[in-house]
Write a protein that holds these residues in place. Structure first.
Motif, mmCIF file in Angstrom:
data_model
loop_
_atom_site.group_PDB
_atom_site.id
_atom_site.type_symbol
_atom_site.label_atom_id
_atom_site.label_comp_id
_atom_site.label_asym_id
_atom_site.label_seq_id
_atom_site.Cartn_x
_atom_site.Cartn_y
_atom_site.Cartn_z
ATOM 1 N N PHE A 1 -40.886 85.219 8.057
ATOM 2 C CA PHE A 1 -40.476 84.431 6.995
ATOM 3 C C PHE A 1 -39.193 83.473 7.439
ATOM 4 O O PHE A 1 -39.538 82.218 7.137
ATOM 5 N N LYS B 1 -40.193 80.803 9.557
ATOM 6 C CA LYS B 1 -41.443 79.650 9.068
ATOM 7 C C LYS B 1 -40.219 78.551 8.390
ATOM 8 O O LYS B 1 -40.571 77.625 8.227
ATOM 9 N N GLY B 2 -39.310 79.353 7.775
ATOM 10 C CA GLY B 2 -38.322 78.509 7.064
ATOM 11 C C GLY B 2 -37.561 77.474 8.147
ATOM 12 O O GLY B 2 -37.326 76.349 7.719
ATOM 13 N N LYS C 1 -40.008 74.925 8.778
ATOM 14 C CA LYS C 1 -40.138 73.764 7.730
ATOM 15 C C LYS C 1 -38.982 73.247 7.437
ATOM 16 O O LYS C 1 -38.911 72.205 6.453
ATOM 17 N N LYS D 1 -36.190 74.291 6.239
ATOM 18 C CA LYS D 1 -35.394 74.848 5.046
ATOM 19 C C LYS D 1 -34.006 75.689 5.374
ATOM 20 O O LYS D 1 -33.208 75.584 4.426
ATOM 21 N N SER E 1 -40.287 97.443 -12.059
ATOM 22 C CA SER E 1 -40.867 96.521 -12.927
ATOM 23 C C SER E 1 -41.260 97.193 -14.354
ATOM 24 O O SER E 1 -41.492 96.354 -15.252
ATOM 25 N N HIS F 1 -33.978 93.238 -11.139
ATOM 26 C CA HIS F 1 -35.327 92.957 -10.934
ATOM 27 C C HIS F 1 -35.642 91.682 -10.358
ATOM 28 O O HIS F 1 -35.301 90.506 -11.373
ATOM 29 N N PHE G 1 -38.416 88.808 -8.071
ATOM 30 C CA PHE G 1 -39.768 88.615 -8.669
ATOM 31 C C PHE G 1 -40.248 87.895 -7.123
ATOM 32 O O PHE G 1 -39.532 87.621 -6.229
ATOM 33 N N ASN G 2 -41.716 88.226 -6.986
ATOM 34 C CA ASN G 2 -42.581 87.960 -5.826
ATOM 35 C C ASN G 2 -43.000 86.581 -5.673
ATOM 36 O O ASN G 2 -43.742 86.228 -6.512
ATOM 37 N N LEU H 1 -38.391 82.955 -2.801
ATOM 38 C CA LEU H 1 -38.569 81.850 -3.265
ATOM 39 C C LEU H 1 -38.552 81.696 -4.822
ATOM 40 O O LEU H 1 -38.397 80.514 -5.437
ATOM 41 N N MET H 2 -38.533 82.938 -5.284
ATOM 42 C CA MET H 2 -38.427 82.983 -6.942
ATOM 43 C C MET H 2 -36.850 82.914 -7.281
ATOM 44 O O MET H 2 -36.134 83.736 -6.774
ATOM 45 N N ASN I 1 -42.144 90.735 -17.656
ATOM 46 C CA ASN I 1 -43.443 91.571 -17.533
ATOM 47 C C ASN I 1 -43.803 91.859 -18.981
ATOM 48 O O ASN I 1 -45.077 92.156 -19.230
ATOM 49 N N PRO J 1 -47.989 77.393 -12.131
ATOM 50 C CA PRO J 1 -47.956 77.034 -10.586
ATOM 51 C C PRO J 1 -49.324 77.766 -9.911
ATOM 52 O O PRO J 1 -49.509 77.246 -8.830
ATOM 53 N N MET J 2 -49.873 78.880 -10.626
ATOM 54 C CA MET J 2 -50.919 79.724 -10.261
ATOM 55 C C MET J 2 -51.547 79.957 -11.506
ATOM 56 O O MET J 2 -51.031 80.439 -12.358
ATOM 57 N N LEU K 1 -52.594 85.026 -9.508
ATOM 58 C CA LEU K 1 -51.227 85.684 -9.619
ATOM 59 C C LEU K 1 -51.369 87.293 -9.438
ATOM 60 O O LEU K 1 -50.651 87.865 -8.898
ATOM 61 N N VAL L 1 -49.231 89.659 -7.099
ATOM 62 C CA VAL L 1 -48.515 90.796 -7.304
ATOM 63 C C VAL L 1 -49.138 92.246 -7.299
ATOM 64 O O VAL L 1 -48.355 93.204 -6.761
#
Ligand code: CAA
Length: 284
Positions: free
Chosen positions: A49, A52-53, A56, A58, A119, A140, A142-143, A147-148, A190, A225-226, A231, A235
């Motif tokens: 990951f 890739k960053g 890109k 990033k 969750s 908690h 987020f996936n 990025l979240m 959730n 976004p999805m 999604l 998840v």
């Protein structure tokens, strides 16, 4: 007390993302798995990951190297003895999580804070399984975690308010936006998201529209976004089923009841992207 050393229990989908963002923010971070193979898979995925960053543009190569330098893998929970904060991100299994919390309570110093990335399980039960219920919160993520932007911090009726504030500041230090919720199953996201995803499955099963059209409708009609099926695949179909069951048990309301098609998908092994097939086919 500022949180410096962080432990993350579990290097799966969520744990590896949490460990990565902690290390990236400059925390000495230890992440654990139950065996060397799972640990190697998780660590390789973090490296991929970050790579890739860099590709890109990033993050810089130096940031990637310093992030990896802040990260240590282990298969021994005993390595968490010096941690200021331990975030549990193990499989969503009540017994397993309770055992982890009991073990951490013996291993870590009395000042350490424990967080759970659960969750759907209740934080109060995890807190009272330790001798420090005032220092246990929900944290908690987020996936996909890197990025979240959101983190929910969850306080119980037993928590010391200053612990919530410390964890909130820690989350902000990771570059996340932190919201605070009470310990009610599903917290904010959730509680609202799961009934929506389950309803999408119900209307698909009723033949309202094609899956692709439902996804397009929610993306373009609501600016999400999805769509719900993309999604669900992200998840995890099995994870959604597990969460829905726990929420149904807690609230006894139809909106949380897992629909028959969801159960069939789980039984058929179509668990989403991670198994190559969920509502969509990822095998190619
Ligand atoms: N390193 C750094 N940055 C990266 C990266 C990497 N390896 N990979 C991607 N990015 C960046 C991209 O460059 C891009 O940045 P810009 O917007 O500045 O260009 C951004 O991240 C988005 O990446 P992509 O363009 O590749 O992907 P996308 O636009 O298709 O977005 C997504 C992907 C973020 C997953 C988006 O589709 C999304 O937000 N989906 C919804 C996900 C969601 O709702 N998650 C929550 C699930 S619920 C949950 O997790 C809780 C639970 O308990 C079940």
């Amino acid at each position: 007390m500022a949180i410096e050393r962080v432990g993350v229990v579990g290097c799966g989908l969520m744990g590896r993302g949490i460990a990565q963002v902690c290390a990236r923010a400059g925390h000495a971070t230890i992440v654990s798995e139950i065996n060397d193979d799972l640990l190697a898979t998780g660590m390789a995925s973090i490296e991929k990951f970050l790579g890739k960053g860099v590709e890109k543009g990033k993050i810089s190569e130096e940031e990637m190297q310093s992030t990896l330098g802040n990260l240590t893998g282990t298969t021994d929970l005993g390595s968490f003895a010096e941690c200021d904060l331990v975030i549990e991100a193990a499989t969503e299994n009540r017994e397993m999580k309770l055992e982890i919390f009991r073990n951490l309570d013996e291993i870590c110093g009395p000042g350490a804070i424990f967080g759970s990335n659960t969750s759907s399980l209740n934080i109060t039960e995890l807190a009272v399984s330790t001798g420090r219920p005032d220092r246990v919160v929900g944290v908690h993520f987020f996936n996909p975690v890197p990025l979240m932007k959101l983190v929910e911090v969850v306080g119980t009726m037993l928590v010391d308010d200053s612990v919530v504030e410390e964890v909130k500041a820690f989350g902000q230090g990771l570059g996340k936006v932190v919201v605070v919720a009470r310990d009610r199953t599903g917290f904010i996201v959730n509680r609202l998201l799961v009934p929506y995803l389950l309803d999408a499955i119900r209307v698909l099963d009723e033949g309202l529209a094609k899956m692709e059209d439902i996804d397009q409708a929610m993306k373009l009609g609501c600016g999400y976004p999805m769509g719900p099926f993309a999604l669900l695949d992200l998840v995890g179909i099995d994870t959604t089923y597990y969460i829905a069951n726990i929420m149904y048990e807690e609230f006894r309301e139809h909106q949380f009841a897992p629909p028959p098609l969801l159960r069939r998908m789980v039984l058929a092994g179509r668990h989403g992207r991670k198994t190559g097939r969920g509502f969509y086919d990822y095998s190619k």
